[in-house]
Motif scaffolding. Structure first.
Motif, short mmCIF file in Angstrom:
data_model
loop_
_atom_site.label_atom_id
_atom_site.label_comp_id
_atom_site.label_asym_id
_atom_site.label_seq_id
_atom_site.Cartn_x
_atom_site.Cartn_y
_atom_site.Cartn_z
N GLY A 221 -22.80 -16.22 -9.58
CA GLY A 221 -22.28 -16.56 -10.91
C GLY A 221 -20.89 -16.02 -11.13
O GLY A 221 -20.03 -16.70 -11.71
N VAL A 222 -20.63 -14.80 -10.66
CA VAL A 222 -19.29 -14.22 -10.79
C VAL A 222 -18.33 -14.89 -9.82
O VAL A 222 -17.17 -15.16 -10.15
N ARG A 223 -18.80 -15.20 -8.61
CA ARG A 223 -17.96 -15.91 -7.65
C ARG A 223 -17.49 -17.25 -8.22
O ARG A 223 -16.36 -17.67 -8.00
N ALA A 224 -18.37 -17.90 -8.99
CA ALA A 224 -18.07 -19.22 -9.53
C ALA A 224 -16.95 -19.20 -10.57
O ALA A 224 -16.43 -20.25 -10.94
N LEU A 225 -16.55 -18.01 -11.04
CA LEU A 225 -15.41 -17.94 -11.96
C LEU A 225 -14.14 -18.48 -11.31
O LEU A 225 -13.24 -18.96 -12.00
N GLY A 226 -14.07 -18.35 -10.00
CA GLY A 226 -12.90 -18.87 -9.29
C GLY A 226 -11.73 -17.90 -9.24
O GLY A 226 -10.57 -18.33 -9.13
N ALA A 227 -12.01 -16.61 -9.30
CA ALA A 227 -10.93 -15.62 -9.23
C ALA A 227 -10.19 -15.73 -7.90
O ALA A 227 -10.81 -15.91 -6.84
N THR A 228 -8.89 -15.62 -7.95
CA THR A 228 -8.08 -15.57 -6.73
C THR A 228 -7.54 -14.17 -6.46
O THR A 228 -6.96 -13.92 -5.40
N THR A 229 -7.73 -13.29 -7.43
CA THR A 229 -7.37 -11.88 -7.27
C THR A 229 -8.47 -11.04 -7.93
O THR A 229 -8.85 -11.30 -9.07
N ILE A 230 -8.97 -10.06 -7.19
CA ILE A 230 -9.95 -9.13 -7.74
C ILE A 230 -9.33 -7.74 -7.76
O ILE A 230 -8.91 -7.22 -6.71
N ALA A 231 -9.24 -7.18 -8.94
CA ALA A 231 -8.76 -5.81 -9.11
C ALA A 231 -9.96 -4.94 -9.41
O ALA A 231 -10.62 -5.11 -10.44
N SER A 232 -10.28 -4.04 -8.51
CA SER A 232 -11.39 -3.11 -8.69
C SER A 232 -10.84 -1.73 -8.98
O SER A 232 -9.77 -1.37 -8.48
N ALA A 233 -11.57 -0.97 -9.76
CA ALA A 233 -11.09 0.37 -10.08
C ALA A 233 -10.99 1.26 -8.85
O ALA A 233 -10.21 2.20 -8.83
N HIS A 234 -11.77 0.95 -7.82
CA HIS A 234 -11.87 1.87 -6.68
C HIS A 234 -11.73 1.16 -5.33
O HIS A 234 -12.45 1.48 -4.39
N SER A 235 -10.83 0.21 -5.27
CA SER A 235 -10.62 -0.52 -4.03
C SER A 235 -9.16 -0.92 -3.92
O SER A 235 -8.50 -1.13 -4.94
N PRO A 236 -8.66 -1.05 -2.68
CA PRO A 236 -7.39 -1.77 -2.54
C PRO A 236 -7.55 -3.18 -3.09
O PRO A 236 -8.67 -3.69 -3.25
N LEU A 237 -6.46 -3.82 -3.37
CA LEU A 237 -6.48 -5.15 -3.97
C LEU A 237 -7.20 -6.16 -3.07
O LEU A 237 -7.06 -6.12 -1.85
N ILE A 238 -7.96 -7.05 -3.70
CA ILE A 238 -8.66 -8.13 -2.98
C ILE A 238 -8.07 -9.45 -3.47
O ILE A 238 -8.10 -9.74 -4.67
N SER A 239 -7.53 -10.23 -2.55
CA SER A 239 -6.89 -11.49 -2.97
C SER A 239 -6.90 -12.49 -1.84
O SER A 239 -7.22 -12.17 -0.68
N GLY A 240 -6.55 -13.74 -2.18
CA GLY A 240 -6.38 -14.79 -1.18
C GLY A 240 -7.61 -14.99 -0.31
O GLY A 240 -8.73 -15.14 -0.79
N ALA A 241 -7.38 -14.96 0.99
CA ALA A 241 -8.44 -15.24 1.96
C ALA A 241 -9.53 -14.17 1.99
O ALA A 241 -10.60 -14.39 2.58
N MET A 242 -9.30 -13.02 1.35
CA MET A 242 -10.29 -11.94 1.37
C MET A 242 -11.30 -12.05 0.23
O MET A 242 -12.28 -11.29 0.19
N ILE A 243 -11.10 -12.99 -0.69
CA ILE A 243 -12.02 -13.14 -1.82
C ILE A 243 -13.43 -13.49 -1.34
O ILE A 243 -14.42 -12.85 -1.73
N GLU A 244 -13.54 -14.51 -0.52
CA GLU A 244 -14.87 -14.96 -0.07
C GLU A 244 -15.58 -13.89 0.76
O GLU A 244 -16.77 -13.62 0.52
N PRO A 245 -14.93 -13.26 1.74
CA PRO A 245 -15.60 -12.18 2.45
C PRO A 245 -16.04 -11.03 1.54
O PRO A 245 -17.09 -10.43 1.77
N ALA A 246 -15.25 -10.75 0.51
CA ALA A 246 -15.62 -9.68 -0.42
C ALA A 246 -16.91 -10.03 -1.15
O ALA A 246 -17.82 -9.18 -1.30
#
Length: 278
Positions: A221-246
């Motif tokens: 359900g959260v994946r379906a939002l279609g985020a292209t950048t994920i900012a987590s409080a405790h992670s390096p930035l997640i973006s682009g091709a790393m979204i799906e593996p995350a």
């Protein structure tokens, strides 16, 4: 002996991650391991600026300088607190005092639980819940709880204008002493193990109890939002091709075997090592 927290020695400047969207960094050394952990927060500028979480007490001076170097305090329209952990609320009083025109966004549960530590100005509060939204002059923010959380007060934020999702403590993973800027710079196995260990021991020990299918549905359900950048409080930035593996890693967390949490023997070793270095 003083019990005041030590100020961070590793400084990372605010990072622009999307249009008018900035990640505010703090980096903390892990206890007993050659690892580093991000303690991030965020700022959305624009006609009605929003501060998302307020950092830690230890990093107060640097955090206030970073945030108010991006936006004037009098211009801040909203302050959003994702949940009541100390690394997200450390400068809340200072922000509300310095931002007289700001409305505090938080859940009812957060206000109820945290009122013994902060005198909430109820006339300046707006309660937001999972599934609600807030219309700003240039965008609509959606409050969407992440699949992983360590407090019932937790609310994430998705901005469709930039496709940035503030995931709070979900996707948390340590980085190396190199302090990687994005997860694609991490060793893949270290990322997988780090995310699983963080989740099972620091954020969501209940993962071992969940119904796997229902949990995966929540992740999807959260994946379906279609985020292209994920900012987590405790992670390096997640973006682009790393979204799906995350998201794949997140969905698989209930099935991952993780090392035992550090116990008294680890604490004894840390103390001995510290004493030996004095």
């Amino acid at each position: 002996m003083t019990f005041e927290p030590a100020a961070p020695t590793i400084i990372r400047r605010p990072e622009r991650i999307a249009d008018e969207t900035w990640l505010i960094h703090q980096v903390q050394e892990a206890l007993g391991a050659p690892l580093r952990v991000y303690l991030n927060s965020m700022v959305i500028r624009g006609p009605e600026p929003v501060i998302i979480d307020t950092g830690t007490v230890a990093n107060r001076a640097q955090w206030l300088e970073d945030v108010f170097g991006l936006v004037e305090p009098k211009d801040v329209r909203y302050v959003f607190i994702s949940h009541d952990d100390v690394d997200h609320t450390g400068n809340l009083a200072q922000v509300m005092e310095q931002c007289p025109n700001a409305t505090l966004l938080a859940s009812w549960a957060l206000v109820e639980r945290f009122s013994n530590a902060f005198e909430f100005p109820l006339e300046r509060c707006r309660w937001v819940d999972d599934g609600s939204h807030l219309d700003l002059a240039d965008r609509r923010l959606h409050f969407v709880r992440p699949p992983l959380w360590d407090s019932p007060t937790t609310r994430g934020v998705f901005d469709p204008a930039t496709k940035v999702y503030w995931a709070v403590d979900a996707f948390a993973a340590p980085c190396s002493t190199e302090v990687e800027e994005s997860v694609d710079q991490l060793d893949p196995e270290a990322w997988r193990t780090g995310m699983a260990t963080f989740a099972r021991h620091a954020v969501a020990p209940w993962l071992s109890l969940v119904d796997g299918a229902r949990y995966r549905d929540n992740v999807e359900g959260v994946r379906a939002l279609g985020a292209t950048t994920i900012a987590s409080a405790h992670s390096p930035l997640i973006s682009g091709a790393m979204i799906e593996p995350a998201f794949d890693l997140l969905a698989d967390l209930p099935n991952v075997t993780v090392p035992a949490a550090p116990d008294q023997s680890v604490l004894d070793a840390i103390i001995a090592d510290t004493a030996g270095g004095e």
